[in-house]
Scaffold this motif. Sequence first.
Motif, PDB file in Angstrom:
ATOM      1  N   LEU A  39     -17.218  13.124 -12.511  1.00 39.96           N
ATOM      2  CA  LEU A  39     -17.996  13.304 -11.291  1.00 39.96           C
ATOM      3  C   LEU A  39     -17.087  13.374 -10.070  1.00 39.96           C
ATOM      4  O   LEU A  39     -17.265  14.230  -9.210  1.00 39.96           O
ATOM      5  N   GLN A  40     -16.108  12.484 -10.007  1.00 41.18           N
ATOM      6  CA  GLN A  40     -15.180  12.510  -8.874  1.00 41.18           C
ATOM      7  C   GLN A  40     -14.398  13.816  -8.862  1.00 41.18           C
ATOM      8  O   GLN A  40     -14.197  14.412  -7.815  1.00 41.18           O
ATOM      9  N   HIS A  41     -13.972  14.268 -10.025  1.00 41.38           N
ATOM     10  CA  HIS A  41     -13.216  15.512 -10.098  1.00 41.38           C
ATOM     11  C   HIS A  41     -14.076  16.698  -9.640  1.00 41.38           C
ATOM     12  O   HIS A  41     -13.613  17.576  -8.919  1.00 41.38           O
ATOM     13  N   ALA A  45      -1.045  20.158  -4.474  1.00 43.02           N
ATOM     14  CA  ALA A  45       0.265  19.958  -5.095  1.00 43.02           C
ATOM     15  C   ALA A  45       0.234  18.800  -6.087  1.00 43.02           C
ATOM     16  O   ALA A  45       0.935  18.817  -7.099  1.00 43.02           O
ATOM     17  N   CYS A  46      -0.581  17.795  -5.818  1.00 45.94           N
ATOM     18  CA  CYS A  46      -0.674  16.619  -6.696  1.00 45.94           C
ATOM     19  C   CYS A  46      -1.627  16.823  -7.858  1.00 45.94           C
ATOM     20  O   CYS A  46      -1.436  16.241  -8.927  1.00 45.94           O
ATOM     21  N   ILE A  47      -2.663  17.607  -7.676  1.00 45.06           N
ATOM     22  CA  ILE A  47      -3.763  17.678  -8.648  1.00 45.06           C
ATOM     23  C   ILE A  47      -3.299  18.210 -10.008  1.00 45.06           C
ATOM     24  O   ILE A  47      -3.830  17.813 -11.043  1.00 45.06           O
ATOM     25  N   ASP A  48      -2.307  19.067 -10.037  1.00 46.05           N
ATOM     26  CA  ASP A  48      -1.841  19.619 -11.306  1.00 46.05           C
ATOM     27  C   ASP A  48      -1.196  18.570 -12.201  1.00 46.05           C
ATOM     28  O   ASP A  48      -1.143  18.726 -13.412  1.00 46.05           O
ATOM     29  N   GLU A  78       0.830  -1.206   0.000  1.00 49.50           N
ATOM     30  CA  GLU A  78       0.000   0.000   0.000  1.00 49.50           C
ATOM     31  C   GLU A  78       0.860   1.250   0.000  1.00 49.50           C
ATOM     32  O   GLU A  78       0.590   2.206  -0.721  1.00 49.50           O
ATOM     33  N   LYS A  79       1.918   1.262   0.801  1.00 43.66           N
ATOM     34  CA  LYS A  79       2.796   2.427   0.851  1.00 43.66           C
ATOM     35  C   LYS A  79       3.539   2.609  -0.458  1.00 43.66           C
ATOM     36  O   LYS A  79       3.801   3.731  -0.874  1.00 43.66           O
ATOM     37  N   ASN A  80       3.865   1.508  -1.136  1.00 43.39           N
ATOM     38  CA  ASN A  80       4.543   1.596  -2.420  1.00 43.39           C
ATOM     39  C   ASN A  80       3.637   2.234  -3.465  1.00 43.39           C
ATOM     40  O   ASN A  80       4.080   3.067  -4.250  1.00 43.39           O
ATOM     41  N   ILE A  81       2.372   1.852  -3.494  1.00 43.88           N
ATOM     42  CA  ILE A  81       1.417   2.441  -4.435  1.00 43.88           C
ATOM     43  C   ILE A  81       1.240   3.923  -4.139  1.00 43.88           C
ATOM     44  O   ILE A  81       1.230   4.753  -5.042  1.00 43.88           O
ATOM     45  N   LEU A  82       1.132   4.265  -2.875  1.00 44.18           N
ATOM     46  CA  LEU A  82       0.973   5.669  -2.485  1.00 44.18           C
ATOM     47  C   LEU A  82       2.202   6.488  -2.884  1.00 44.18           C
ATOM     48  O   LEU A  82       2.079   7.630  -3.295  1.00 44.18           O
ATOM     49  N   ALA A  83       3.370   5.887  -2.790  1.00 42.58           N
ATOM     50  CA  ALA A  83       4.612   6.603  -3.101  1.00 42.58           C
ATOM     51  C   ALA A  83       4.842   6.757  -4.598  1.00 42.58           C
ATOM     52  O   ALA A  83       5.494   7.710  -5.028  1.00 42.58           O
ATOM     53  N   THR A  84       4.298   5.848  -5.411  1.00 40.72           N
ATOM     54  CA  THR A  84       4.629   5.857  -6.838  1.00 40.72           C
ATOM     55  C   THR A  84       3.487   6.278  -7.757  1.00 40.72           C
ATOM     56  O   THR A  84       3.727   6.602  -8.910  1.00 40.72           O
ATOM     57  N   ASN A  85       2.259   6.286  -7.289  1.00 43.29           N
ATOM     58  CA  ASN A  85       1.120   6.571  -8.158  1.00 43.29           C
ATOM     59  C   ASN A  85       0.496   7.914  -7.764  1.00 43.29           C
ATOM     60  O   ASN A  85      -0.129   8.038  -6.713  1.00 43.29           O
ATOM     61  N   ASN A  86       0.627   8.895  -8.631  1.00 39.84           N
ATOM     62  CA  ASN A  86       0.147  10.243  -8.322  1.00 39.84           C
ATOM     63  C   ASN A  86      -1.373  10.306  -8.203  1.00 39.84           C
ATOM     64  O   ASN A  86      -1.902  11.062  -7.393  1.00 39.84           O
ATOM     65  N   SER A  87      -2.097   9.506  -8.983  1.00 44.54           N
ATOM     66  CA  SER A  87      -3.561   9.491  -8.888  1.00 44.54           C
ATOM     67  C   SER A  87      -4.012   8.972  -7.530  1.00 44.54           C
ATOM     68  O   SER A  87      -4.948   9.504  -6.933  1.00 44.54           O
ATOM     69  N   VAL A  88      -3.351   7.932  -7.044  1.00 43.66           N
ATOM     70  CA  VAL A  88      -3.682   7.385  -5.721  1.00 43.66           C
ATOM     71  C   VAL A  88      -3.349   8.403  -4.649  1.00 43.66           C
ATOM     72  O   VAL A  88      -4.126   8.619  -3.712  1.00 43.66           O
ATOM     73  N   ARG A  89      -2.214   9.056  -4.791  1.00 37.22           N
ATOM     74  CA  ARG A  89      -1.807  10.075  -3.812  1.00 37.22           C
ATOM     75  C   ARG A  89      -2.804  11.219  -3.777  1.00 37.22           C
ATOM     76  O   ARG A  89      -3.181  11.700  -2.707  1.00 37.22           O
ATOM     77  N   THR A  90      -3.283  11.641  -4.945  1.00 36.71           N
ATOM     78  CA  THR A  90      -4.269  12.722  -5.025  1.00 36.71           C
ATOM     79  C   THR A  90      -5.543  12.341  -4.284  1.00 36.71           C
ATOM     80  O   THR A  90      -6.071  13.126  -3.493  1.00 36.71           O
ATOM     81  N   SER A  91      -6.036  11.140  -4.514  1.00 33.08           N
ATOM     82  CA  SER A  91      -7.253  10.675  -3.834  1.00 33.08           C
ATOM     83  C   SER A  91      -7.030  10.537  -2.332  1.00 33.08           C
ATOM     84  O   SER A  91      -7.894  10.895  -1.534  1.00 33.08           O
ATOM     85  N   TYR A  92      -5.880  10.010  -1.949  1.00 32.84           N
ATOM     86  CA  TYR A  92      -5.553   9.829  -0.536  1.00 32.84           C
ATOM     87  C   TYR A  92      -5.548  11.171   0.199  1.00 32.84           C
ATOM     88  O   TYR A  92      -6.160  11.321   1.261  1.00 32.84           O
ATOM     89  N   TYR A  93      -4.882  12.161  -0.381  1.00 31.89           N
ATOM     90  CA  TYR A  93      -4.811  13.473   0.268  1.00 31.89           C
ATOM     91  C   TYR A  93      -6.173  14.157   0.287  1.00 31.89           C
ATOM     92  O   TYR A  93      -6.518  14.840   1.248  1.00 31.89           O
ATOM     93  N   PHE A  94      -6.949  13.978  -0.777  1.00 25.15           N
ATOM     94  CA  PHE A  94      -8.287  14.558  -0.778  1.00 25.15           C
ATOM     95  C   PHE A  94      -9.137  13.954   0.335  1.00 25.15           C
ATOM     96  O   PHE A  94      -9.846  14.675   1.037  1.00 25.15           O
ATOM     97  N   GLN A  95      -9.095  12.635   0.484  1.00 24.18           N
ATOM     98  CA  GLN A  95      -9.890  11.985   1.532  1.00 24.18           C
ATOM     99  C   GLN A  95      -9.479  12.477   2.915  1.00 24.18           C
ATOM    100  O   GLN A  95     -10.329  12.672   3.791  1.00 24.18           O
ATOM    101  N   GLY A  96      -8.181  12.680   3.123  1.00 22.79           N
ATOM    102  CA  GLY A  96      -7.705  13.239   4.399  1.00 22.79           C
ATOM    103  C   GLY A  96      -8.223  14.647   4.625  1.00 22.79           C
ATOM    104  O   GLY A  96      -8.672  14.997   5.723  1.00 22.79           O
TER     105      GLY A  96
END
Length: 85
Positions: free
Chosen positions: A53-55, A42-45, A2-20
């Motif tokens: 709809l999600q956006h 910082a990630c969304i750009d 899970e941490k590897n996906i969060l560290a390498t995938n910008n789309s996942v990071r964007t969703s993760y930070y939004f949920q937080g």
Amino acid sequence: EEKNILATNNSVRTSYYFQGAFTSFMFRSYDDSKHYAEKHLACIDNTWANLILQHAFQAFYTGLISFWAARKSKEQRWYHRGNQS
């Protein structure tokens, strides 16, 4: 993994930070909302909007969080970010 996906995938990071940011906003945790909103913005750009709809949902709540941060902090950058949403 899970941490590897969060560290390498910008789309996942964007969703993760939004949920937080969203969760912190709902519980009125100002500092956490501001922290996660900054990370999300910082990630969304660098992320393509996969689902319109999600956006739209994320843009709406990111705007609310930004205007809330602007009222609390009196920083112009948060007003600008709220207007961008």
